[in-house]
Scaffold this active site. Structure first.
Site, PDB file in Angstrom:
ATOM      1  N   ASP A 102       0.854  -1.183   0.000  1.00 51.16           N
ATOM      2  CA  ASP A 102       0.000   0.000   0.000  1.00 51.16           C
ATOM      3  C   ASP A 102       0.899   1.246   0.000  1.00 51.16           C
ATOM      4  O   ASP A 102       1.805   1.341  -0.830  1.00 51.16           O
ATOM      5  CB  ASP A 102      -0.969  -0.060   1.193  1.00 51.16           C
ATOM      6  CG  ASP A 102      -1.941   1.105   1.249  1.00 51.16           C
ATOM      7  OD1 ASP A 102      -2.923   1.101   0.491  1.00 51.16           O
ATOM      8  OD2 ASP A 102      -1.721   2.023   2.058  1.00 51.16           O
ATOM      9  N   HIS A 297      -7.060  -6.164  -1.244  1.00 51.19           N
ATOM     10  CA  HIS A 297      -6.012  -5.158  -1.034  1.00 51.19           C
ATOM     11  C   HIS A 297      -4.997  -5.539   0.029  1.00 51.19           C
ATOM     12  O   HIS A 297      -3.839  -5.115  -0.044  1.00 51.19           O
ATOM     13  CB  HIS A 297      -6.668  -3.830  -0.653  1.00 51.19           C
ATOM     14  CG  HIS A 297      -5.689  -2.728  -0.458  1.00 51.19           C
ATOM     15  ND1 HIS A 297      -4.869  -2.262  -1.472  1.00 51.19           N
ATOM     16  CD2 HIS A 297      -5.356  -1.996   0.647  1.00 51.19           C
ATOM     17  CE1 HIS A 297      -4.101  -1.287  -1.006  1.00 51.19           C
ATOM     18  NE2 HIS A 297      -4.375  -1.111   0.271  1.00 51.19           N
TER      19      HIS A 297
END
Length: 318
Positions: A102, A297
């Protein structure tokens, strides 16, 4: 069983950083994303240590037990790369393999780009390397995606952190579920008059990779520092664009690996798959792209075994 230990280390960047670490051997630096902390790497710390590496997961600038300065300007990409390089210094090493997920991925990519002499290899998860754009990013996001796009929403002072602080357990539960491969397909657009969590539904039940104990751990780690420091990373997007002009489209030369879930909202964004497919042009040392079917994610938390295997194979080939 391999133990994860904790201490504070004085980075040569000037920041006193909390680190979780395990093992001995070549250094592997694990950089978390938003809104996370060292705990995101709980599965990798042990696996890397048992494979013969010194795995170190810091709480990055502004986060959790590290905390950070109050000025928004102190959260630029140059500060973040400085923290990473300064941590390598403080740990007594000349080089490290730098891994990021991320927001940690752009820090890892930038560390390899700006200081390739200090990086044996780089692993990016979820966020591919994006070459510097031709104009500042926030205005472009507003034009293309509107005021409700979450990164634009985060530019507001105080409003996002007030939302996230209202019920931190609900914040982590809803966000971790919603952006995972078990959640719905997300469009990260804040509705008019609403908040970020409005597009993050409450799960009927937690996915198998996430427990109530995990949520409690994130809440506990955020108890002192809160969300302002982490959100300040987003508030420097245009400043980062200005500061990195000297590296416009500079290649990333260390050996590289990219890992992502095929249900990650980052790679679902318009043009993202093309960026991944074309990364070799700017990351000539890219050795492999690993797609994880059904993964969302939270790459290393959702698919720890596959991520560990890919990382250890990459490390072994360096």
């Amino acid at each position: 069983m391999t133990e994860i230990t904790h201490r504070h280390v004085q980075s040569t960047s000037g920041l006193r950083m909390h680190v979780a670490e395990a093992g001995t051997g070549p250094l592997v630096l694990l950089l978390h994303g938003f809104p996370e902390c060292w705990y995101s790497w709980r599965h990798q710390l042990v696996a890397l240590a048992e494979a013969g590496y010194h795995a170190v997961a810091p709480d990055q600038r502004g986060y959790a037990r590290t905390g950070g300065p109050s000025r928004v300007d102190d959260y630029t990409i140059l500060h973040l790369v400085g923290d990473a390089v300064g941590l390598i210094d403080a740990l007594g090493e000349e080089q490290a393999v730098v891994v990021g997920h991320d927001w940690g991925a752009p820090v890892a990519w930038a560390t390899a780009q700006l200081r390739p002499d200090r990086v044996r290899g780089v692993v990016g998860m979820s966020v591919p390397h994006r070459p510097r754009s031709s104009r500042p990013p926030v205005a472009a996001m507003r034009e293309q995606l509107g005021e409700g796009f979450y990164m634009v929403y985060f530019q507001q002072p105080d409003v996002p952190e007030a939302e996230f602080d209202r019920d931190r357990a609900a914040t982590f539960r809803r966000l971790l579920y919603a952006a995972s491969g078990d959640g719905p397909a997300l469009a990260p657009i804040v509705p008019d008059g609403g908040g970020f969590l409005d597009f993050c539904p409450e799960p009927a039940e937690l996915p198998g990779w996430l427990t109530e104990d995990d949520i409690a751990a994130f809440v506990r780690e955020y108890e002192d520092a809160g969300f302002t420091g982490p959100l300040n990373w987003y508030r420097n997007l245009d400043r980062n664009w200005e500061l990195t002009a000297a590296w416009h489209r500079a290649p990333i030369t260390p050996p590289a690996l990219y890992i992502a879930g095929d249900r990650d909202l980052v790679v679902a964004a318009p043009g993202a798959r093309d960026i991944v497919a074309g990364m070799n042009a700017f990351v000539p040392g890219l050795r492999d792209t690993v797609w994880l079917p059904g993964c969302g994610h939270w790459t290393q938390q959702e698919r720890p075994d596959e991520v560990n295997q890919a990382m250890i194979e990459f490390l072994g080939a360096l």
